[in-house]
Design a protein around this motif. Structure first.
Motif: not given
Ligand SMILES: Cc1cc2nc3c(=O)[nH]c(=O)nc-3n(C[C@H](O)[C@H](O)[C@H](O)COP(=O)(O)OP(=O)(O)OC[C@H]3O[C@@H](n4cnc5c(N)ncnc54)[C@H](O)[C@@H]3O)c2cc1C
Length: 410
Positions: A52-57, A109-110, A302-305, A393-395
């Protein structure tokens, strides 16, 4: 007939997040149709996990879901170590590579088990009296002028102004509406399992690029266990799946250059065929595709979800704006904008995965010292590393729309 504003088909991670994001911004009523009951959380880590990246978190935190999983079965990582098996090149990402305006203690990430995240989302949705669950398979759908009518085996029919298809890669809704799709077989199957590593994971996400494809070690909340995603040609994946445990352990230790010490398989093994899919349009009349129903990509980054969770935030924002402007929820202009935005983002991600996959395939054909130089060069250019880490990280706020969606939810 039961009437709601929005029906979401599919109560996976993306569908459930969308329901919560819509409810966080509007008073629209939502029905979630889901055919699979929740899995009970096993004592041992489940083999399906997500980075899970920072944006999703941030999104999951704002929805109140994240705090419920942090203490239990979640592992943060502060380092990524990527290397080329056949060369000497490697890239390390650490907190020092973060943009200067980022929190220097920010995790990169997590890793969370899919079932753990889905259960937390489901419980939140169950506590919202504006969300109803219909635990059954959707069996028919017809689009009228102002509404969509849905019939579900053994249940009262439902009508809604908008249907959101979050029903996964083989989306039943997408097929039913003949929504065209581009797809390409990656010629890889992903083998997933849990392994025990003698040297522990050191809060690091590890990935080695082998001649046959990438092998990732994702750190689990048990400090000495990792979830592996090993992508390789289908026959090679089948062979690895059938090897006896001892032989499998030998091969994975060799593949990882012994960097995590002795490794032991501690779970079953499962394989998943990998296919790139991209719907030509994410919207048709009163139906919107999101998550894997709209796009699927190679899991190597690891970006699908994570991509699906941005769909969720973006769609919730689009619907909130339509409500505010007293527009129909299926307003063609608003949904058209959503579709173009999200398709552009998914296309970029598909291209990025392709470049990494092809780049490594091409690298294998180069002499060893040149291969090593390429990676070492990237490792030594801070600006390039910063760009890559922001992406992961989706940032990446280049899109003004994403920045706006972040103001609202992310
Ligand atoms: C090996 C592997 C590793 C991955 N690792 C990562 C990672 O590290 N990070 C990451 O971001 N992504 C990762 N992904 C991608 C990620 O798993 C998917 O993108 C994500 O699970 C998609 O979620 P979704 O909710 O869109 O779809 P799904 O999880 O497929 O959910 C769809 C739901 O719809 C329901 N459904 C389907 N049809 C119907 C119907 N007719 N009626 C009612 N319900 C229906 C299903 O039961 C299901 O619950 C990985 C993928 C693979 C294969």
């Amino acid at each position: 007939m039961k009437n709601v504003d929005v029906v979401i088909v599919g109560g996976g991670i993306v569908g459930l997040t969308t329901a919560l994001a819509i409810r966080a911004q509007t008073s629209l009523t939502v029905a979630i149709i889901e055919s699979q009951p929740l899995n009970t959380i096993s004592a041992q880590p489940h083999i399906r996990v997500s980075a899970i990246n920072a944006a999703s978190q941030q999104l999951l935190t704002n929805l109140g879901v994240w705090p419920e999983i942090t203490d239990s079965r979640l592992q943060a990582y502060q380092k990524m170590h990527v290397w080329d098996k056949a060369g000497f090149g490697h890239i390390d990402f650490t907190q020092q590579d973060l943009p200067s305006n980022a929190n220097s203690k920010q995790d990169l990430g997590w890793i969370v088990e899919n079932d753990v995240l889905r259960n937390a989302l489901w419980q939140h949705a169950e506590n919202d009296n504006g969300i109803v669950f219909i635990e059954q398979k959707l069996s028919s759908l017809s689009i009228g002028g102002a509404e969509v009518f849905l019939t579900i085996d053994g249940q009262m029919p439902v009508s809604a102004k908008l249907v959101i298809a979050a029903d996964g890669a083989n989306s039943w809704v997408r097929g039913q509406l003949d929504m065209p799709l581009s797809f390409r077989d990656y010629d890889h199957h992903a083998l997933v399992a849990t392994v025990q590593c003698a040297q522990g994971h050191q809060n690091t996400a590890w990935q080695v690029f082998l001649e046959t494809g990438p092998l990732a070690f994702l750190p689990l909340y048990n400090q000495d266990q990792c979830s592996i995603v090993w992508s390789l040609p289908p026959e090679a994946a089948q062979r690895l799946k059938q090897l006896d445990n001892e032989q499998f352990n030998k091969e994975i230790i060799a593949a990882s250059d012994g960097k995590l010490g002795q490794i032991q398989l501690v779970s079953e093994r499962a394989t998943f065929p990998l296919t790139m899919r991209l719907a030509n349009d994410f919207v048709k009349q009163r139906v919107v595709l999101i998550g894997d129903a709209a796009h699927t990509i190679h899991p190597l980054a690891g970006q699908g979800v994570n991509l699906g969770l941005v769909d969720a935030a973006a769609l919730a924002q689009t619907l909130a704006q339509s409500v505010q402007s007293e527009l129909d929820l299926a307003d063609p202009q608003a949904l058209g904008h959503f579709s173009r935005w999200r398709k552009a983002d998914a296309s970029d991600m598909i291209l990025a995965m392709e470049s990494i996959k092809q780049g490594f395939a091409l690298q294998q054909k180069l002499p060893k010292f040149i291969r090593g130089m390429g990676m070492s060069l990237v490792n030594n250019i801070p600006a390039v590393k910063q760009l890559l880490i922001k992406q992961a990280m989706g940032l990446n706020d280049n899109l003004p729309e994403l920045a706006q969606a972040k103001d609202n939810l992310l």
